[in-house]
Design an enzyme around this catalytic site. Structure first.
Site, PDB file in Angstrom:
ATOM      1  N   TYR A 168      31.957  55.866  32.092  1.00 44.83           N
ATOM      2  CA  TYR A 168      32.632  55.028  33.093  1.00 44.83           C
ATOM      3  C   TYR A 168      33.148  55.911  34.237  1.00 44.83           C
ATOM      4  O   TYR A 168      32.963  55.601  35.424  1.00 44.83           O
ATOM      5  CB  TYR A 168      33.784  54.257  32.429  1.00 44.83           C
ATOM      6  CG  TYR A 168      34.651  53.511  33.411  1.00 44.83           C
ATOM      7  CD1 TYR A 168      34.178  52.361  34.049  1.00 44.83           C
ATOM      8  CD2 TYR A 168      35.938  53.954  33.734  1.00 44.83           C
ATOM      9  CE1 TYR A 168      34.960  51.681  34.974  1.00 44.83           C
ATOM     10  CE2 TYR A 168      36.725  53.283  34.655  1.00 44.83           C
ATOM     11  CZ  TYR A 168      36.230  52.145  35.270  1.00 44.83           C
ATOM     12  OH  TYR A 168      37.002  51.474  36.191  1.00 44.83           O
TER      13      TYR A 168
ATOM     14  N   GLY B 201      32.514  40.431  41.828  1.00 45.38           N
ATOM     15  CA  GLY B 201      33.617  40.539  40.879  1.00 45.38           C
ATOM     16  C   GLY B 201      34.847  39.757  41.312  1.00 45.38           C
ATOM     17  O   GLY B 201      35.979  40.154  41.015  1.00 45.38           O
ATOM     18  N   ALA B 202      34.634  38.615  41.988  1.00 46.35           N
ATOM     19  CA  ALA B 202      35.784  37.828  42.468  1.00 46.35           C
ATOM     20  C   ALA B 202      36.218  36.776  41.447  1.00 46.35           C
ATOM     21  O   ALA B 202      37.129  35.993  41.730  1.00 46.35           O
ATOM     22  CB  ALA B 202      35.448  37.161  43.797  1.00 46.35           C
TER      23      ALA B 202
ATOM     24  N   SER C  80      38.051  54.532  41.283  1.00 41.41           N
ATOM     25  CA  SER C  80      39.156  54.639  40.330  1.00 41.41           C
ATOM     26  C   SER C  80      39.644  56.079  40.244  1.00 41.41           C
ATOM     27  O   SER C  80      38.861  57.027  40.389  1.00 41.41           O
ATOM     28  CB  SER C  80      38.684  54.194  38.940  1.00 41.41           C
ATOM     29  OG  SER C  80      39.677  54.479  37.978  1.00 41.41           O
TER      30      SER C  80
HETATM   31  N1  LIG Z   1      41.798  47.343  35.838  1.00 39.39           N
HETATM   32  C1  LIG Z   1      42.017  48.607  36.186  1.00 39.39           C
HETATM   33  O1  LIG Z   1      43.017  49.255  35.793  1.00 39.39           O
HETATM   34  C2  LIG Z   1      41.061  49.309  37.107  1.00 39.39           C
HETATM   35  C3  LIG Z   1      41.387  50.624  37.533  1.00 39.39           C
HETATM   36  C4  LIG Z   1      40.512  51.266  38.387  1.00 39.39           C
HETATM   37  C5  LIG Z   1      39.366  50.639  38.833  1.00 39.39           C
HETATM   38  N2  LIG Z   1      39.066  49.387  38.384  1.00 39.39           N
HETATM   39  C6  LIG Z   1      37.831  48.761  38.891  1.00 39.39           C
HETATM   40  O2  LIG Z   1      38.159  47.505  39.431  1.00 39.39           O
HETATM   41  C7  LIG Z   1      36.988  46.670  39.460  1.00 39.39           C
HETATM   42  C8  LIG Z   1      37.340  45.278  38.997  1.00 39.39           C
HETATM   43  O3  LIG Z   1      37.749  45.346  37.651  1.00 39.39           O
HETATM   44  P1  LIG Z   1      38.964  44.505  37.059  1.00 39.39           P
HETATM   45  O4  LIG Z   1      39.942  45.464  36.514  1.00 39.39           O
HETATM   46  O5  LIG Z   1      39.408  43.478  38.007  1.00 39.39           O
HETATM   47  O6  LIG Z   1      38.236  43.863  35.779  1.00 39.39           O
HETATM   48  P2  LIG Z   1      37.862  42.355  35.374  1.00 39.39           P
HETATM   49  O7  LIG Z   1      39.066  41.507  35.393  1.00 39.39           O
HETATM   50  O8  LIG Z   1      37.103  42.509  34.097  1.00 39.39           O
HETATM   51  O9  LIG Z   1      36.858  41.894  36.537  1.00 39.39           O
HETATM   52  C9  LIG Z   1      35.560  42.409  36.615  1.00 39.39           C
HETATM   53  C10 LIG Z   1      34.743  41.544  37.534  1.00 39.39           C
HETATM   54  O10 LIG Z   1      33.409  42.086  37.601  1.00 39.39           O
HETATM   55  C11 LIG Z   1      32.479  41.067  37.250  1.00 39.39           C
HETATM   56  N3  LIG Z   1      31.305  41.626  36.569  1.00 39.39           N
HETATM   57  C12 LIG Z   1      31.279  42.513  35.553  1.00 39.39           C
HETATM   58  N4  LIG Z   1      30.001  42.734  35.169  1.00 39.39           N
HETATM   59  C13 LIG Z   1      29.207  41.982  35.973  1.00 39.39           C
HETATM   60  C14 LIG Z   1      27.809  41.756  36.063  1.00 39.39           C
HETATM   61  N5  LIG Z   1      26.940  42.354  35.237  1.00 39.39           N
HETATM   62  N6  LIG Z   1      27.351  40.916  37.007  1.00 39.39           N
HETATM   63  C15 LIG Z   1      28.198  40.267  37.849  1.00 39.39           C
HETATM   64  N7  LIG Z   1      29.544  40.440  37.804  1.00 39.39           N
HETATM   65  C16 LIG Z   1      30.032  41.261  36.869  1.00 39.39           C
HETATM   66  C17 LIG Z   1      33.252  40.170  36.303  1.00 39.39           C
HETATM   67  O11 LIG Z   1      32.588  38.924  36.190  1.00 39.39           O
HETATM   68  P3  LIG Z   1      32.929  37.898  34.960  1.00 39.39           P
HETATM   69  O12 LIG Z   1      34.162  37.164  35.387  1.00 39.39           O
HETATM   70  O13 LIG Z   1      31.706  37.045  34.892  1.00 39.39           O
HETATM   71  O14 LIG Z   1      33.149  38.743  33.750  1.00 39.39           O
HETATM   72  C18 LIG Z   1      34.597  40.123  37.013  1.00 39.39           C
HETATM   73  O15 LIG Z   1      34.560  39.221  38.104  1.00 39.39           O
HETATM   74  C19 LIG Z   1      35.953  47.405  38.621  1.00 39.39           C
HETATM   75  O16 LIG Z   1      35.027  48.050  39.474  1.00 39.39           O
HETATM   76  C20 LIG Z   1      36.759  48.453  37.868  1.00 39.39           C
HETATM   77  O17 LIG Z   1      35.983  49.609  37.569  1.00 39.39           O
HETATM   78  C21 LIG Z   1      39.882  48.695  37.535  1.00 39.39           C
END
Ligand SMILES: NC(=O)c1ccc[n+]([C@@H]2O[C@H](COP(=O)([O-])OP(=O)(O)OC[C@H]3O[C@@H](n4cnc5c(N)ncnc54)[C@H](OP(=O)(O)O)[C@@H]3O)[C@@H](O)[C@H]2O)c1
Length: 297
Positions: free
Chosen positions: A183, A19-20, A148
């Site tokens: 989720y 997820g980078a 989370s």
């Molecule tokens: N944003 C928040 O407020 C928040 C709060 C608590 C926890 N989180 C957690 O933080 C983590 C990162 O999320 P984010 O907020 O940074 O969201 P984001 O910007 O949507 O990033 C998600 C990342 O995961 C990758 N990903 C998703 N599905 C995938 C798959 N099937 N195979 C390979 N890679 C995949 C995405 O790849 P692509 O670039 O190809 O889409 C992207 O690099 C997640 O685990 C989320 O549950 C987020």
């Protein structure tokens, strides 16, 4: 197991991160590159992976500091192939960051017959960790998983009688509530996985950690239609920038302060107490056994 004589630092260490290509993971990878880590990014989209790697190489000031491994985290076969490539190309792995995650408004099954949110958010970290664990034990490494605060919404805990989430997605107002509870269940699973993993790693030198990044302004939930986008647009008003959301992750990867700690859930660089369901060691053990069955190929 490697004996750590000098304080832990990320400089020169090999860090595998999922997820980078966006959001919290991208912000963390940039900071880790700046601090001299060698990064192995696991990503599903070749173009995005190449652009991310180019950016990280520029920050690191060296082309050899970033490797790409392609994998779709919803596919167990794809994860196995990436792990195999990683193990054969790099002899030492010091840190594994399980960060990729997503939420799905509609219930979908993966090619392995798993519900999609469960597959990407919980089973993928579980499988990838299992595949890389021996290498991480050899280096006395760290496994860090992005959990989370949202785990609190899983009020019934892990519903082992509804693993493919049929009941969950049929909750009233299913478009939002079902997906959100599902989720939350996967983020609860991240915390339980970390505590059980820490127990299983005792005496090996390797450690397990998870954290709550807070509410962060990223691409999260953007592919789920207008209702989700509207919700996220409103939430963005109260969100932190990705760099702030990644701070605890970078600290867990780089800091010597947590040497000796394992199995905890952190918020803002402090050990935090998750909700009671996330502290249940019997559930953590059961989740481990069920997950093992779900990754049998
Ligand atoms: N944003 C928040 O407020 C928040 C709060 C608590 C926890 N989180 C957690 O933080 C983590 C990162 O999320 P984010 O907020 O940074 O969201 P984001 O910007 O949507 O990033 C998600 C990342 O995961 C990758 N990903 C998703 N599905 C995938 C798959 N099937 N195979 C390979 N890679 C995949 C995405 O790849 P692509 O670039 O190809 O889409 C992207 O690099 C997640 O685990 C989320 O549950 C987020």
């Amino acid at each position: 197991m490697q004996i750590q004589n000098k304080p832990w630092s990320i400089q020169g260490k090999y860090v595998v991160i999922t997820g980078a290509t966006s959001g919290i993971g991208l912000a963390a990878a940039k900071e880790l590159a700046k601090r001299g880590a060698h990064l192995g990014i696991i990503a599903r989209n070749p173009d995005k992976a190449a652009k991310t790697a180019a950016l990280l190489r520029q920050i690191a000031g060296s082309d050899s500091m970033v490797d790409i491994f392609l994998a779709d985290m919803s596919s167990q076969q794809s994860i196995r192939q990436a792990a195999e490539a990683l193990l054969s190309s790099w002899p030492q792995i010091d840190v594994l960051i399980n960060n990729a995650g997503a939420m799905f408004m509609e219930r979908k099954l993966t090619e392995d017959g798993m519900e999609m949110t469960w597959a990407v958010n919980h089973l993928a970290p579980f499988l990838l960790t299992t595949l890389l664990i021996d290498r991480l034990k050899q280096s006395g490494g760290r496994i860090i998983t992005t959990a989370s605060y949202g785990h609190k919404m899983a009020k019934e805990g892990i519903r082992f009688d509804d693993l493919t989430a049929e009941r969950c997605y049929s909750l009233p107002h299913r478009l939002l509530l079902g997906a959100s509870v599902r989720y939350a269940e996967t983020k609860l699973a991240n915390i339980l996985f970390t505590s059980e993993l820490a127990k299983r790693l005792q005496g090996t030198g390797a450690t397990a950690h998870c954290f709550n990044p807070g509410l962060v302004s990223t691409n999260f939930n953007q592919g789920n239609g207008w209702a989700a986008q509207l919700t996220m647009a409103i939430m963005k008003l109260y969100s932190r920038p990705p760099e702030k959301g990644a701070e605890t992750l970078v600290w867990l990867a780089d800091s010597d302060e947590i040497s000796g700690q394992s199995g905890h859930y952190y918020t803002d660089k402090q050990i935090d107490v998750p909700k009671p369901h996330a502290q249940d060691s019997e559930t953590a053990k059961r989740l481990w056994e069920v997950s093992l069955e779900q990754i049998q190929s």
